[in-house]
Motif scaffolding. Sequence first.
Motif, PDB file in Angstrom:
ATOM      1  N   GLN A  58     -14.284 -22.681  21.906  1.00 36.64           N
ATOM      2  CA  GLN A  58     -12.829 -22.641  21.817  1.00 36.64           C
ATOM      3  C   GLN A  58     -12.340 -21.377  21.109  1.00 36.64           C
ATOM      4  O   GLN A  58     -11.336 -20.769  21.513  1.00 36.64           O
ATOM      5  CB  GLN A  58     -12.331 -23.885  21.079  1.00 36.64           C
ATOM      6  CG  GLN A  58     -12.563 -25.183  21.850  1.00 36.64           C
ATOM      7  CD  GLN A  58     -12.413 -26.421  20.976  1.00 36.64           C
ATOM      8  OE1 GLN A  58     -12.108 -26.328  19.785  1.00 36.64           O
ATOM      9  NE2 GLN A  58     -12.643 -27.588  21.563  1.00 36.64           N
ATOM     10  N   ALA A  59     -13.064 -20.963  20.054  1.00 33.41           N
ATOM     11  CA  ALA A  59     -12.673 -19.762  19.317  1.00 33.41           C
ATOM     12  C   ALA A  59     -12.765 -18.524  20.200  1.00 33.41           C
ATOM     13  O   ALA A  59     -11.863 -17.661  20.178  1.00 33.41           O
ATOM     14  CB  ALA A  59     -13.563 -19.593  18.085  1.00 33.41           C
ATOM     15  N   GLY A 103      -8.829 -15.042  25.805  1.00 33.66           N
ATOM     16  CA  GLY A 103      -7.872 -15.546  26.776  1.00 33.66           C
ATOM     17  C   GLY A 103      -8.525 -15.900  28.096  1.00 33.66           C
ATOM     18  O   GLY A 103      -7.840 -16.029  29.124  1.00 33.66           O
ATOM     19  N   LYS A 118     -12.392  -8.958  22.351  1.00 33.07           N
ATOM     20  CA  LYS A 118     -11.319  -9.012  23.348  1.00 33.07           C
ATOM     21  C   LYS A 118     -11.364  -7.784  24.262  1.00 33.07           C
ATOM     22  O   LYS A 118     -11.191  -7.894  25.492  1.00 33.07           O
ATOM     23  CB  LYS A 118      -9.974  -9.077  22.637  1.00 33.07           C
ATOM     24  CG  LYS A 118      -8.747  -9.028  23.563  1.00 33.07           C
ATOM     25  CD  LYS A 118      -8.589 -10.298  24.373  1.00 33.07           C
ATOM     26  CE  LYS A 118      -7.198 -10.458  24.966  1.00 33.07           C
ATOM     27  NZ  LYS A 118      -6.840  -9.413  25.945  1.00 33.07           N
ATOM     28  N   THR A 143     -20.342 -16.815  16.319  1.00 32.44           N
ATOM     29  CA  THR A 143     -18.986 -16.666  15.796  1.00 32.44           C
ATOM     30  C   THR A 143     -18.871 -16.560  14.276  1.00 32.44           C
ATOM     31  O   THR A 143     -17.873 -16.018  13.785  1.00 32.44           O
ATOM     32  CB  THR A 143     -18.090 -17.826  16.282  1.00 32.44           C
ATOM     33  OG1 THR A 143     -18.700 -19.073  15.967  1.00 32.44           O
ATOM     34  CG2 THR A 143     -17.878 -17.725  17.792  1.00 32.44           C
ATOM     35  N   HIS A 150     -16.545 -25.729  18.956  1.00 27.81           N
ATOM     36  CA  HIS A 150     -15.623 -24.863  18.221  1.00 27.81           C
ATOM     37  C   HIS A 150     -15.851 -23.381  18.533  1.00 27.81           C
ATOM     38  O   HIS A 150     -14.867 -22.642  18.729  1.00 27.81           O
ATOM     39  CB  HIS A 150     -15.730 -25.126  16.719  1.00 27.81           C
ATOM     40  CG  HIS A 150     -15.067 -26.394  16.296  1.00 27.81           C
ATOM     41  ND1 HIS A 150     -15.179 -26.911  15.018  1.00 27.81           N
ATOM     42  CD2 HIS A 150     -14.287 -27.271  16.978  1.00 27.81           C
ATOM     43  CE1 HIS A 150     -14.485 -28.041  14.934  1.00 27.81           C
ATOM     44  NE2 HIS A 150     -13.941 -28.286  16.100  1.00 27.81           N
ATOM     45  N   GLU A 170     -12.638 -18.449  23.491  1.00 28.84           N
ATOM     46  CA  GLU A 170     -11.608 -18.535  24.532  1.00 28.84           C
ATOM     47  C   GLU A 170     -10.250 -18.117  23.981  1.00 28.84           C
ATOM     48  O   GLU A 170      -9.457 -17.474  24.690  1.00 28.84           O
ATOM     49  CB  GLU A 170     -11.568 -19.950  25.099  1.00 28.84           C
ATOM     50  CG  GLU A 170     -12.785 -20.274  25.950  1.00 28.84           C
ATOM     51  CD  GLU A 170     -12.821 -21.708  26.440  1.00 28.84           C
ATOM     52  OE1 GLU A 170     -13.530 -21.975  27.426  1.00 28.84           O
ATOM     53  OE2 GLU A 170     -12.142 -22.567  25.829  1.00 28.84           O
ATOM     54  N   LYS A 171      -9.990 -18.448  22.724  1.00 30.82           N
ATOM     55  CA  LYS A 171      -8.731 -18.041  22.099  1.00 30.82           C
ATOM     56  C   LYS A 171      -8.692 -16.522  21.924  1.00 30.82           C
ATOM     57  O   LYS A 171      -7.643 -15.883  22.139  1.00 30.82           O
ATOM     58  CB  LYS A 171      -8.564 -18.728  20.750  1.00 30.82           C
ATOM     59  CG  LYS A 171      -7.235 -18.448  20.062  1.00 30.82           C
ATOM     60  CD  LYS A 171      -7.087 -19.238  18.777  1.00 30.82           C
ATOM     61  CE  LYS A 171      -5.747 -18.957  18.112  1.00 30.82           C
ATOM     62  NZ  LYS A 171      -5.595 -19.746  16.842  1.00 30.82           N
ATOM     63  N   ILE A 172      -9.825 -15.925  21.553  1.00 22.77           N
ATOM     64  CA  ILE A 172      -9.893 -14.476  21.364  1.00 22.77           C
ATOM     65  C   ILE A 172      -9.719 -13.734  22.681  1.00 22.77           C
ATOM     66  O   ILE A 172      -8.953 -12.764  22.772  1.00 22.77           O
ATOM     67  CB  ILE A 172     -11.241 -14.084  20.707  1.00 22.77           C
ATOM     68  CG1 ILE A 172     -11.280 -14.545  19.248  1.00 22.77           C
ATOM     69  CG2 ILE A 172     -11.466 -12.572  20.794  1.00 22.77           C
ATOM     70  CD1 ILE A 172     -12.647 -14.397  18.593  1.00 22.77           C
TER      71      ILE A 172
END
Length: 243
Positions: free
Chosen positions: A168-169, A175, A132, A117, A165, A171-173
């Motif tokens: 999580q990053a 979805g 994404k 990341t 982290h 997963e945020k990108i």
Amino acid sequence: MKLLSFFVGIFYIMPSYAIAQVKVPVLCYHNISLEDEGPDNLMHIKGKSFDKQMKCLYDSGYHTILPDQLYNYYKNGTSLPSKPVVITFDDSHDTHFTVAAPILKKYGFKGIFFVMTVPIGKKGYMTAAQIKMLADMGHVIGCHTWDHPHLKGTSGLDVEKEIRHPKQALEKITGQPVQYFAYPFGEWNETVIGQLKVSGFKAAFRLTGKNSEENGIFTIERIMVDGSWVCPGLPSEMKRAFK
């Protein structure tokens, strides 16, 4: 009683994915060059050479599978298509999106992209939007830490920085859940496996060492693909490595 002890002993030493009897080939790619640029070796492959290798797999009757299928096969013995293969990419290079992904699409293949990341959006690396898009196209995004540290023998691992982290990053990108991990340099130890478990990962992939006897699903074997392998070289190397 002796017979019972014998079977208990066998169960104890078997890896956690030993319900499956046949290994599935898992291929690992790193640097993919533009069509006519770069060398063909274990760390670099030209785009046209990658295309030849994917055509070789397609023509040889191989079918790509995704990590949930591999996980269910190893854990539960779930059936797979004939000649299954897993195709993975490490380190977030932008050519994974611009070169490799269109070639995979050409042959109806899907892959796992293990993303580091720290370089997201930097020159030569994928952007968040590209990551994404890969997920939206049906590929799987996995975690490859924040900045690619050596994990074997690491005593002061910053779990939040390198594992949680980044998960999580991503997963945020995307979805989507990020449940699979590739060890930087392919190195692992049991302490890291424990941290992956509590962080919500289902399985992990190695390049070096042997399987963990207690946590085999967290030490799934991969091989790095030499760019010079073409038909019948690639299938032959796969059969040799995963016999």
